[in-house]
Design a protein around this motif. Structure first.
Motif, PDB file in Angstrom:
ATOM      1  N   VAL A  61       0.970  -1.206   0.013  1.00 50.97           N
ATOM      2  CA  VAL A  61       0.041   0.003  -0.007  1.00 50.97           C
ATOM      3  C   VAL A  61       0.984   1.226  -0.183  1.00 50.97           C
ATOM      4  N   ARG A 113      -6.266   0.821   1.503  1.00 55.69           N
ATOM      5  CA  ARG A 113      -6.039  -0.510   1.628  1.00 55.69           C
ATOM      6  C   ARG A 113      -7.163  -1.475   0.951  1.00 55.69           C
ATOM      7  N   THR A 146       0.517  -7.848   3.069  1.00 59.58           N
ATOM      8  CA  THR A 146       0.452  -6.489   2.615  1.00 59.58           C
ATOM      9  C   THR A 146       1.473  -5.592   3.501  1.00 59.58           C
ATOM     10  N   ILE A 194       2.296  -1.486   4.517  1.00 60.13           N
ATOM     11  CA  ILE A 194       2.136  -0.022   4.040  1.00 60.13           C
ATOM     12  C   ILE A 194       3.355   0.852   4.129  1.00 60.13           C
TER      13      ILE A 194
END
Ligand code: GDP
Ligand code: MG
Length: 362
Positions: free
Chosen positions: A17, A23, A49, A51
């Motif tokens: 991300v 998201r 995932t 960030i």
């Protein structure tokens, strides 16, 4: 991925991300990536995932995260780690070094190229895909590469080949690329001759996101028997048929390769001749999957690809397909309100096709 259909591979998906993305967006993209992996012959066992403000220069994701992903993927006996984003050649090399021999690292573009390789049927599609694949592969040449093994008889496929060997391989690949480009010129010429009789006809092309139902609609409109599959990029080759509407001249309609978000540039470039057919048509019918949760993104993608192709503006009709599969009635009402001139159809149930025929005739 191996051509061998009997053995499915096991994949671990990684989405990042980045600043500006949400998201939910990444979750939707990972779903699409999962579908792409499935089409290519790999089952997704897990996803991760991260960030980040910006990609890590060396490994795209952070070092600690990478180690955890590799441990997890190894524990699950995965064959592949697939990144949702485009990874630079240097990053891929570094990632691959960390992952080791048993775990292949690829990115979304590599995956899409793989699907195209699997689905290419005609000489033209095969040539175009091989060209795109070698151009993608050239800067990433470091290790065992099964496609190359198939195409080039084992050249450059030894794991850990020395630098000198890699140089030789690079030269061979460059030669092969020049050869393929020449072949494409010849194929294109041949096609122009073949298409000569089409000049007096009014031409329509079905375009849209992959899996939106273009081929199903093509079959419903013309009785053609184009391959329909719940897969991404099932059809790569253009099919053209006569459309039975009365406008005082012959009408031809073509079904062609679908679009996808961030279609790899090498692919667009090498599919120039396939996509080029669309450039000469008189009307575009844009087919959109009305049951999708990503309608705006799909519409944007159509416009982006057309722009990238330098498509001159044309008469067009927007078609919302799969209305039978819309989950809530107010979604359909909303679409009808927003897209007053669009057609709403179900190619599967043959509903709304008459109306679409009328609209094309007008
Ligand atoms: P293309 O990639 O755009 O050519 O899409 P296809 O024609 O191959 O269709 C993709 C999938 O959508 C197939 O599983 C079709 O059966 C399905 N499909 C196509 N049209 C409809 C429709 O009107 N309703 C529903 N529910 N499914 C459809
Ligand atoms: Mg199709």
């Amino acid at each position: 991925m191996q051509k061998n259909n009997a053995k499915r591979e096991k994949a671990f998906l990684v989405g990042v991300v980045l600043k500006g993305a949400s998201r939910t967006q990444i979750d939707e993209q990972l779903n699409e990536l999962k579908f792409l992996a499935d089409t290519a012959g790999a089952d997704t066992l897990s996803t991760a995932t991260q960030i980040r403000h910006k990609p890590d220069a060396a490994t795209f994701i952070g070092k600690g995260k990478l180690e955890r992903i590799i441990t997890q993927a190894t524990g699950l006996e995965c064959d592949l780690i697939i990144f949702n984003d485009d990874i630079s050649p240097t990053q891929i090399k570094n990632l691959q070094k960390n992952a080791g021999e048993e775990l292949k690292v690829i990115d979304r573009t590599g995956l899409i190229l793989d699907i195209f390789t699997k689905h290419a049927k005609t000489k033209e599609a095969k040539t175009q895909v091989e060209l795109a694949q070698l151009e993608y592969f050239l800067p990433r040449l470091t290790r065992k590469w099964t496609h190359l093994e198939r195409q080039m008889g084992g050249v450059g496929t030894r794991a850990g080949a020395g630098e000198a060997q890699i140089e030789i391989d690079r030269r061979l690949i460059r030669n092969r690329i020049s050869r393929l480009k020449l072949d494409l010129v010849a194929i294109e010429k041949h096609r122009k001759v073949q298409n000569h009789g089409r000049e007096g006809a009014y031409r329509i092309a079905l375009i849209g996101y992959t899996n939106s139902g273009k081929s199903t609609l093509m079959n419903a409109l013309t009785g053609a028997q184009v391959l329909v599959q719940d897969q991404l990029f099932a059809t790569l080759d253009t099919t053209t048929r006569k459309l039975d509407i009365d406008v005082g001249m012959p009408v031809l309609i073509s079904d062609t390769v679908g679009f996808i978000r961030n279609l790899p540039h090498d692919l667009i470039a090498s599919f120039r001749s396939t996509l080029g057919e669309i450039r000469d048509v008189n009307m575009l019918v844009k087919v959109i999957d009305a049951s999708s949760e990503n309608i705006p993104k799909h519409i944007d993608t159509i416009e982006e690809v057309l722009k990238e192709m330098d498509m001159p503006s044309k008469t067009n009709i927007i078609v919302f397909n799969k209305i039978d599969a819309i989950s809530a009635p107010d979604i359909l009402l909303g679409l009808k309100k927003r897209f007053k001139n669009a057609c709403f159809i179900s190619s599967l149930n043959n509903s709304g096709i008459e109306n679409l025929n009328k609209k094309m005739q007008e």
